[in-house]
Motif scaffolding. Structure first.
Motif, mmCIF file in Angstrom:
data_model
loop_
_atom_site.group_PDB
_atom_site.id
_atom_site.type_symbol
_atom_site.label_atom_id
_atom_site.label_comp_id
_atom_site.label_asym_id
_atom_site.label_seq_id
_atom_site.Cartn_x
_atom_site.Cartn_y
_atom_site.Cartn_z
ATOM 1 N N LEU A 40 0.781 -1.230 0.000
ATOM 2 C CA LEU A 40 0.000 0.000 0.000
ATOM 3 C C LEU A 40 0.817 1.287 0.000
ATOM 4 O O LEU A 40 0.302 2.341 -0.296
ATOM 5 C CB LEU A 40 -0.931 -0.006 1.216
ATOM 6 C CG LEU A 40 -1.942 -1.142 1.219
ATOM 7 C CD1 LEU A 40 -2.702 -1.150 2.533
ATOM 8 C CD2 LEU A 40 -2.909 -0.985 0.066
ATOM 9 N N HIS A 41 2.077 1.217 0.336
ATOM 10 C CA HIS A 41 2.842 2.456 0.482
ATOM 11 C C HIS A 41 3.750 2.685 -0.716
ATOM 12 O O HIS A 41 4.459 1.789 -1.166
ATOM 13 C CB HIS A 41 3.668 2.411 1.765
ATOM 14 C CG HIS A 41 2.835 2.185 2.992
ATOM 15 N ND1 HIS A 41 1.823 3.037 3.355
ATOM 16 C CD2 HIS A 41 2.832 1.204 3.917
ATOM 17 C CE1 HIS A 41 1.254 2.597 4.461
ATOM 18 N NE2 HIS A 41 1.848 1.482 4.820
ATOM 19 N N TYR A 204 -1.949 2.106 8.467
ATOM 20 C CA TYR A 204 -2.390 3.249 7.650
ATOM 21 C C TYR A 204 -3.839 3.647 7.877
ATOM 22 O O TYR A 204 -4.256 4.717 7.421
ATOM 23 C CB TYR A 204 -2.172 2.982 6.160
ATOM 24 C CG TYR A 204 -3.095 1.936 5.562
ATOM 25 C CD1 TYR A 204 -4.225 2.304 4.846
ATOM 26 C CD2 TYR A 204 -2.832 0.590 5.712
ATOM 27 C CE1 TYR A 204 -5.070 1.350 4.300
ATOM 28 C CE2 TYR A 204 -3.661 -0.372 5.162
ATOM 29 C CZ TYR A 204 -4.774 0.014 4.456
ATOM 30 O OH TYR A 204 -5.610 -0.946 3.925
ATOM 31 N N GLU A 256 -6.845 3.633 0.459
ATOM 32 C CA GLU A 256 -6.308 4.871 1.029
ATOM 33 C C GLU A 256 -7.412 5.786 1.538
ATOM 34 O O GLU A 256 -7.326 6.323 2.649
ATOM 35 C CB GLU A 256 -5.459 5.575 -0.032
ATOM 36 C CG GLU A 256 -4.222 4.767 -0.426
ATOM 37 C CD GLU A 256 -3.497 5.322 -1.631
ATOM 38 O OE1 GLU A 256 -4.021 6.272 -2.254
ATOM 39 O OE2 GLU A 256 -2.411 4.810 -1.952
ATOM 40 N N THR A 260 -8.412 6.617 5.571
ATOM 41 C CA THR A 260 -8.501 7.977 6.104
ATOM 42 C C THR A 260 -9.758 8.153 6.948
ATOM 43 O O THR A 260 -9.751 8.879 7.947
ATOM 44 C CB THR A 260 -8.490 8.996 4.954
ATOM 45 O OG1 THR A 260 -7.254 8.902 4.252
ATOM 46 C CG2 THR A 260 -8.671 10.420 5.476
#
Length: 417
Positions: A40-41, A204, A256, A260
């Protein structure tokens, strides 16, 4: 004497880092293979390669398998609405099929004598890797230092530090595996059944307390069961997507955005294929969003019998894949059924993400059963032009008969009556 060559599945984590150094010290020529299944990063691939070379890899191979993973694994998990034990989207575990296949292919292409992986013997990943290697390269030697030596993460960390290699304290405590489907976090609190992972363990996703107070609304477009678009209500693509964006990129963007808004955290506990009970934390915002939206669209376009049959067969299919039954022909039969079931799963679903929740707000489709009924004058709870009140009364009378007869029979008859 020529060194024997091994291709090591390498993620850059603690286990594979130990395996690389250990194998090199044993005299192997170690080639490392990192299969990109959607960590994911950003920059992850470069960091993994740098780590491999730092630890002494004789060569590093990167294979981009994101599109293949989506097509062969993720798309069917969504079509099946598969959640292990009703809640876990098989993060990472379902990715091992594609990862292991690419590592075996790399070993064959480089004329390697063996394939290595960093799985322990206490989980299920070592079975997943071995199942693929045995199927595709039956004579290939399998080398697994962590499984064979039964090492603790503390012992691995100390081994690397003694040789001058830096080891993150977090990787000593937790085993973290990132992928397109999601991230798993094992260790520490997950070894027991009572404690929850601390905020520092999550990679995350935001906590609900730190998620935005304002909700975000999305329109998810599906075509034949596959997600094809993700926009705001005014039609603007969300960050990371746009016209022609591949499916896997939409999933990554949803990971992502969902993270959040505090979506996607959970801890899964269930029996494994090796017979023990496992508990692991996971972060999978994108899959949970897509499955919730896909299921909502199916409710609009599929019959009750289709949905019920899909729920059963989809769970069986997902469980087999999760448990490394990769090459049994029955999986082709399941996929054929799932593909057939999705012919009308086309349309748009409106969802809201807010403080850790995914709320389907509405759906529409050219194959809507609700709209088809309305065109015939049938509106639930309001009225129908297709039958009369007398016909409705007769139906209710006949429908009640089996239960009424069973109730009468349940009182029984006394002897002699």
């Amino acid at each position: 004497m020529t060194k024997r060559k091994i291709v090591l599945a390498f993620s850059g984590g603690l286990d594979t880092s130990y395996a690389l150094v250990s194998l090199r010290e044993q005299g192997w020529e170690v080639l490392t293979a990192n299969v990109d299944t959607g960590g994911l990063h950003s920059g992850e691939g470069e960091a993994v390669q740098a780590r491999a070379l730092e630890l002494g890899s004789a060569g590093h191979v990167v294979v981009d398998a994101r599109a293949e993973l989506y097509e062969r694994v993720i798309s069917y998990a969504i079509k099946a609405n598969y959640l292990r034990n009703g809640g876990y989207p098989s993060c990472v575990g379902a990715e091992r099929l594609v990862q292991a296949e690419k590592v075996v292919q790399t070993a064959l292409e480089h004329g390697a004598d063996a394939v290595g992986h960093g799985s322990t013997g206490a989980g299920a990943d070592h079975v997943r890797y071995d199942a693929v290697i045995r199927a595709l390269a039956p004579t290939m030697e399998i080398i697994t230092p962590i499984r064979d030596e039964r090492l603790t993460r503390e012992a691995e960390s100390e081994y690397l530090r003694e040789r001058g290699f830096e080891v993150s304290a977090k990787t000593t405590t937790y085993s973290i595996n990132e992928g397109l489907i999601g991230t798993t976090i094992g260790g520490g609190e997950t070894y027991g059944s009572w404690e929850y992972l601390p905020e520092s363990a999550w990679t995350y996703t935001r906590s609900i307390a730190d998620a935005p107070d304002e909700a975000v609304e999305l329109l998810l477009g599906f075509d034949g069961g596959d997600v094809v678009s993700c926009t705001t209500p005014d039609g603007a693509p969300i960050d990371g997507t746009g016209p022609g964006t591949p499916n896997y990129a939409i999933l990554k963007a949803l990971n992502e955005l969902g993270g959040t808004h505090g979506v996607g955290r959970g801890i899964h506990m269930g029996s494994t294929m090796v017979g023990n009970l496992a508990r692991v934390g996971f972060e999978a915002p994108g899959m949970l969003i897509l499955i919730a939206a896909h299921r909502e669209l199916e409710r609009l376009v599929l019959s009750n019998r289709q949905q019920a049959t899909k729920a059963s067969l989809g769970t069986t299919y997902g469980d087999l894949l999760h448990e490394a039954v990769y090459y049994d022909p029955i999986l082709d039969d399941f996929r054929a059924f799932l593909d057939s079931s999705q012919r009308r799963v086309t349309g748009t679903v409106r969802v809201r993400l807010h403080k850790g929740t995914v709320v389907p707000l509405g759906s529409r489709s050219p194959f809507s059963l609700l709209d088809a009924a309305a065109r015939q004058g049938v509106v639930y709870g309001y009225g129908s032009s297709l039958w009369t009140g007398e016909q409705a009364r007769a139906f209710a009378h006949m429908y009640a008969m089996p239960g009424a007869i069973a109730q009468i029979a349940g009182h029984g008859a006394k002897p002699g009556d």
